[in-house]
Scaffold this motif. Structure first.
Motif, PDB file in Angstrom:
ATOM      1  N   ILE A 134       0.870  -1.185   0.000  1.00 53.97           N
ATOM      2  CA  ILE A 134       0.000   0.000   0.000  1.00 53.97           C
ATOM      3  C   ILE A 134       0.900   1.226   0.000  1.00 53.97           C
ATOM      4  CG2 ILE A 134      -1.845   1.232   1.179  1.00 53.97           C
ATOM      5  CD1 ILE A 134      -2.546  -1.344   2.628  1.00 53.97           C
ATOM      6  N   LYS A 135       0.979   1.901  -1.135  1.00 54.40           N
ATOM      7  CA  LYS A 135       1.921   2.999  -1.290  1.00 54.40           C
ATOM      8  C   LYS A 135       1.441   4.309  -0.682  1.00 54.40           C
ATOM      9  CE  LYS A 135       5.479   1.183  -3.215  1.00 54.40           C
ATOM     10  NZ  LYS A 135       6.741   1.151  -2.449  1.00 54.40           N
ATOM     11  N   ALA A 136       0.142   4.471  -0.504  1.00 59.04           N
ATOM     12  CA  ALA A 136      -0.385   5.715   0.059  1.00 59.04           C
ATOM     13  C   ALA A 136      -1.672   5.413   0.805  1.00 59.04           C
ATOM     14  CB  ALA A 136      -0.626   6.740  -1.042  1.00 59.04           C
ATOM     15  N   ALA A 137      -1.954   6.222   1.825  1.00 56.55           N
ATOM     16  CA  ALA A 137      -3.096   5.972   2.698  1.00 56.55           C
ATOM     17  C   ALA A 137      -4.435   5.875   1.966  1.00 56.55           C
ATOM     18  CB  ALA A 137      -3.160   7.049   3.779  1.00 56.55           C
ATOM     19  N   SER A 184       4.940   1.757   6.006  1.00 63.25           N
ATOM     20  CA  SER A 184       4.292   2.323   7.189  1.00 63.25           C
ATOM     21  C   SER A 184       3.672   1.211   8.033  1.00 63.25           C
ATOM     22  CB  SER A 184       3.200   3.317   6.775  1.00 63.25           C
ATOM     23  OG  SER A 184       2.384   3.657   7.874  1.00 63.25           O
ATOM     24  N   GLU A 185       4.230   0.978   9.217  1.00 60.48           N
ATOM     25  CA  GLU A 185       3.659  -0.017  10.123  1.00 60.48           C
ATOM     26  C   GLU A 185       2.248   0.376  10.539  1.00 60.48           C
ATOM     27  OE1 GLU A 185       3.529  -3.524  12.119  1.00 60.48           O
ATOM     28  OE2 GLU A 185       5.278  -2.834  11.000  1.00 60.48           O
ATOM     29  N   ALA A 186       2.013   1.678  10.738  1.00 59.04           N
ATOM     30  CA  ALA A 186       0.679   2.142  11.131  1.00 59.04           C
ATOM     31  C   ALA A 186      -0.345   1.836  10.049  1.00 59.04           C
ATOM     32  CB  ALA A 186       0.711   3.638  11.431  1.00 59.04           C
ATOM     33  N   ARG A 187       0.068   1.956   8.802  1.00 55.22           N
ATOM     34  CA  ARG A 187      -0.851   1.693   7.691  1.00 55.22           C
ATOM     35  C   ARG A 187      -1.234   0.209   7.653  1.00 55.22           C
ATOM     36  NH1 ARG A 187       1.773   4.119   2.754  1.00 55.22           N
ATOM     37  NH2 ARG A 187       1.478   6.000   4.000  1.00 55.22           N
ATOM     38  N   VAL A 188      -0.239  -0.661   7.807  1.00 48.69           N
ATOM     39  CA  VAL A 188      -0.534  -2.100   7.795  1.00 48.69           C
ATOM     40  C   VAL A 188      -1.374  -2.485   9.005  1.00 48.69           C
ATOM     41  CG1 VAL A 188       0.426  -4.411   7.645  1.00 48.69           C
ATOM     42  CG2 VAL A 188       1.630  -2.518   6.595  1.00 48.69           C
ATOM     43  N   THR A 216      -0.665 -10.150   6.717  1.00 51.67           N
ATOM     44  CA  THR A 216       0.107  -8.918   6.663  1.00 51.67           C
ATOM     45  C   THR A 216       1.574  -9.206   6.940  1.00 51.67           C
ATOM     46  OG1 THR A 216      -0.203  -8.395   9.021  1.00 51.67           O
ATOM     47  CG2 THR A 216      -1.845  -7.513   7.460  1.00 51.67           C
ATOM     48  N   SER A 217       2.412  -8.312   6.433  1.00 54.90           N
ATOM     49  CA  SER A 217       3.831  -8.324   6.766  1.00 54.90           C
ATOM     50  C   SER A 217       4.129  -7.114   7.640  1.00 54.90           C
ATOM     51  CB  SER A 217       4.682  -8.304   5.498  1.00 54.90           C
ATOM     52  OG  SER A 217       4.448  -7.119   4.759  1.00 54.90           O
ATOM     53  N   TYR A 218       5.354  -7.013   8.113  1.00 53.34           N
ATOM     54  CA  TYR A 218       5.742  -5.885   8.949  1.00 53.34           C
ATOM     55  C   TYR A 218       6.119  -4.680   8.103  1.00 53.34           C
ATOM     56  CZ  TYR A 218       6.004  -8.653  13.245  1.00 53.34           C
ATOM     57  OH  TYR A 218       5.700  -9.424  14.340  1.00 53.34           O
ATOM     58  N   GLY A 219       5.869  -3.480   8.638  1.00 50.82           N
ATOM     59  CA  GLY A 219       6.438  -2.265   8.110  1.00 50.82           C
ATOM     60  C   GLY A 219       7.811  -2.030   8.721  1.00 50.82           C
ATOM     61  N   VAL A 220       8.351  -0.836   8.480  1.00 48.29           N
ATOM     62  CA  VAL A 220       9.709  -0.541   8.940  1.00 48.29           C
ATOM     63  C   VAL A 220       9.830  -0.687  10.455  1.00 48.29           C
ATOM     64  CG1 VAL A 220      11.431   1.289   9.169  1.00 48.29           C
ATOM     65  CG2 VAL A 220      10.252   0.944   6.989  1.00 48.29           C
ATOM     66  N   ARG A 221       8.849  -0.197  11.199  1.00 47.52           N
ATOM     67  CA  ARG A 221       8.927  -0.251  12.653  1.00 47.52           C
ATOM     68  C   ARG A 221       8.890  -1.689  13.157  1.00 47.52           C
ATOM     69  NH1 ARG A 221       4.692   3.465  15.021  1.00 47.52           N
ATOM     70  NH2 ARG A 221       3.306   1.682  14.768  1.00 47.52           N
ATOM     71  N   GLY A 222       8.074  -2.523  12.542  1.00 43.43           N
ATOM     72  CA  GLY A 222       8.011  -3.915  12.942  1.00 43.43           C
ATOM     73  C   GLY A 222       9.306  -4.656  12.653  1.00 43.43           C
ATOM     74  N   VAL A 223       9.902  -4.361  11.484  1.00 41.26           N
ATOM     75  CA  VAL A 223      11.182  -4.990  11.142  1.00 41.26           C
ATOM     76  C   VAL A 223      12.261  -4.554  12.119  1.00 41.26           C
ATOM     77  CG1 VAL A 223      13.012  -5.105   9.398  1.00 41.26           C
ATOM     78  CG2 VAL A 223      10.602  -5.285   8.711  1.00 41.26           C
ATOM     79  N   LEU A 224      12.266  -3.276  12.486  1.00 39.68           N
ATOM     80  CA  LEU A 224      13.243  -2.793  13.459  1.00 39.68           C
ATOM     81  C   LEU A 224      13.071  -3.516  14.791  1.00 39.68           C
ATOM     82  CD1 LEU A 224      15.452  -0.866  14.421  1.00 39.68           C
ATOM     83  CD2 LEU A 224      13.663   0.825  14.888  1.00 39.68           C
ATOM     84  N   GLY A 225      11.826  -3.690  15.231  1.00 40.71           N
ATOM     85  CA  GLY A 225      11.590  -4.413  16.474  1.00 40.71           C
ATOM     86  C   GLY A 225      12.111  -5.832  16.405  1.00 40.71           C
ATOM     87  N   LEU A 226      11.907  -6.481  15.264  1.00 42.35           N
ATOM     88  CA  LEU A 226      12.386  -7.851  15.102  1.00 42.35           C
ATOM     89  C   LEU A 226      13.912  -7.895  15.080  1.00 42.35           C
ATOM     90  CD1 LEU A 226      11.037 -10.636  14.744  1.00 42.35           C
ATOM     91  CD2 LEU A 226      11.317 -10.334  12.274  1.00 42.35           C
ATOM     92  N   ARG A 227      14.522  -6.908  14.431  1.00 47.33           N
ATOM     93  CA  ARG A 227      15.986  -6.846  14.388  1.00 47.33           C
ATOM     94  C   ARG A 227      16.564  -6.645  15.791  1.00 47.33           C
ATOM     95  NH1 ARG A 227      20.149  -8.656  11.546  1.00 47.33           N
ATOM     96  NH2 ARG A 227      20.440  -9.426  13.648  1.00 47.33           N
ATOM     97  N   LEU A 228      15.938  -5.778  16.587  1.00 47.13           N
ATOM     98  CA  LEU A 228      16.401  -5.563  17.961  1.00 47.13           C
ATOM     99  C   LEU A 228      16.246  -6.826  18.788  1.00 47.13           C
ATOM    100  CD1 LEU A 228      14.997  -1.976  18.606  1.00 47.13           C
ATOM    101  CD2 LEU A 228      17.399  -2.627  18.277  1.00 47.13           C
ATOM    102  N   VAL A 239       6.741  -5.764  18.938  1.00 48.72           N
ATOM    103  CA  VAL A 239       6.431  -6.158  17.565  1.00 48.72           C
ATOM    104  C   VAL A 239       4.940  -6.461  17.488  1.00 48.72           C
ATOM    105  CG1 VAL A 239       8.710  -7.024  16.877  1.00 48.72           C
ATOM    106  CG2 VAL A 239       7.127  -8.536  18.053  1.00 48.72           C
ATOM    107  N   ARG A 240       4.344  -6.048  16.389  1.00 47.14           N
ATOM    108  CA  ARG A 240       2.900  -6.229  16.229  1.00 47.14           C
ATOM    109  C   ARG A 240       2.557  -7.712  16.095  1.00 47.14           C
ATOM    110  NH1 ARG A 240       0.230  -6.731  11.443  1.00 47.14           N
ATOM    111  NH2 ARG A 240       2.041  -5.949  10.315  1.00 47.14           N
ATOM    112  N   PRO A 241       1.600  -8.213  16.873  1.00 42.79           N
ATOM    113  CA  PRO A 241       1.170  -9.604  16.697  1.00 42.79           C
ATOM    114  C   PRO A 241       0.309  -9.736  15.442  1.00 42.79           C
ATOM    115  CG  PRO A 241      -0.184  -8.533  18.344  1.00 42.79           C
ATOM    116  CD  PRO A 241       0.886  -7.541  17.980  1.00 42.79           C
ATOM    117  N   GLY A 242       0.267 -10.937  14.905  1.00 42.29           N
ATOM    118  CA  GLY A 242      -0.646 -11.215  13.810  1.00 42.29           C
ATOM    119  C   GLY A 242      -0.033 -11.213  12.430  1.00 42.29           C
ATOM    120  N   ALA A 243       1.170 -10.658  12.267  1.00 43.10           N
ATOM    121  CA  ALA A 243       1.826 -10.703  10.964  1.00 43.10           C
ATOM    122  C   ALA A 243       2.225 -12.144  10.641  1.00 43.10           C
ATOM    123  CB  ALA A 243       3.052  -9.802  10.943  1.00 43.10           C
ATOM    124  N   VAL A 244       2.313 -12.455   9.351  1.00 50.39           N
ATOM    125  CA  VAL A 244       2.700 -13.811   8.948  1.00 50.39           C
ATOM    126  C   VAL A 244       4.104 -13.857   8.373  1.00 50.39           C
ATOM    127  CG1 VAL A 244       0.294 -14.425   8.496  1.00 50.39           C
ATOM    128  CG2 VAL A 244       1.744 -13.674   6.600  1.00 50.39           C
TER     129      VAL A 244
END
Length: 270
Positions: free
Chosen positions: A129-132, A157-161, A174-186, A195-200
């Protein structure tokens, strides 16, 4: 959704979403994604590109969506028509009647995402999703066409997903946005991070701003949470081999023949 065995997805509460299946595949293996249908030939995100990918045996396609001024959902990467078509202007400012006259590389029309869902009924679609303004039309289209098993929604955008997940409910992959990926990396470094629950899946670049995202630790952390790791956009055979050796679950590429050859040599193509 049902709990199914997967060699990497055996963490507590792991759920195998039907989107992650490989329809028609004769052996287990990583998912091969045709990035924008295979953008190397300059016809990205066109029906012609996706037809070529399907003819090569691809069953998972990656695309992007923007909404026109009158709410039609176009499969297109950029916010403007300028880079790859013979027209100009922002898609969000133009009605579909104007956007439909644009041609990629001066010859291929822009498709509506709904048209792609209809033309390729067996395909799985990874949709960015490129734009809201595209969010609600996409969720409504998935609901109306009952495409829950065929579409995974992502965005930078994690908020958008997260909003798409709230609107659609647990049937939406759903997949993670940038914030979710950062959480997973940390978390891969042993640091506490939400990290947001429910992503696959986590769909990530191999590196970002010169920093490595995908390594063995990241892959193991994702798998422990029941997540697949899909890496974009990988066009070099040696990099594909290295990532597959790390255990990634999918690769997105513009170079369709290259990825097919790599997976075929590993007895992992379809």
């Amino acid at each position: 959704m049902t709990r199914l065995h997967h060699p990497h997805l055996d963490g507590p509460g792991a759920v195998r979403h039907p989107y992650l299946d490989r329809p028609g595949a004769v052996r287990p293996g990583p998912i091969a994604f045709a990035h924008r249908g295979g953008a190397a030939d300059g016809l990205e995100n066109t029906a012609a590109a996706f037809r070529r990918a399907a003819a090569l045996g691809y069953r998972h396609f990656e695309t992007d969506v923007h909404a026109t001024a009158d709410g039609r959902l176009v499969a297109f990467h950029d916010p403007t028509l300028d880079r790859v078509t013979d027209a100009r202007g922002r898609i969000a400012d133009l009605p579909w009647a104007a956007v439909r006259r644009a041609a990629v590389a001066g010859r291929e029309p822009l498709p509506l995402f709904e048209e792609l869902l209809e033309e390729f009924p067996e395909a799985r679609w990874n949709v960015d999703i490129k734009a809201a303004p595209a969010l609600v039309p996409l969720v409504e289209l998935i609901r109306r066409t009952d495409s829950w098993d065929r579409v995974c929604v992502g965005s930078f955008s994690e908020a958008r997903v997260a909003r798409a997940a709230r609107l659609a409910g647990p049937r939406l992959a759903t997949s993670y946005g940038v914030r979710g990926v950062l959480g997973l990396r940390l978390r891969a470094y042993g640091l506490p991070a939400p990290v947001r629950p429910g992503a696959v899946c986590a769909q990530v670049p191999e590196t970002q701003n010169g920093l490595r995202v995908v390594d063995g630790r990241f892959v193991r952390t994702a798998h422990a949470r029941g997540l697949q790791v899909h890496v974009w956009t990988v066009n070099d055979a040696d990099r594909m081999e290295a990532l597959l050796d790390l255990g990634v679950d999918g690769i997105m590429t513009d170079q369709l023949e290259t990825l097919r050859a790599v997976l075929t040599a590993r007895n992992a193509w379809n």
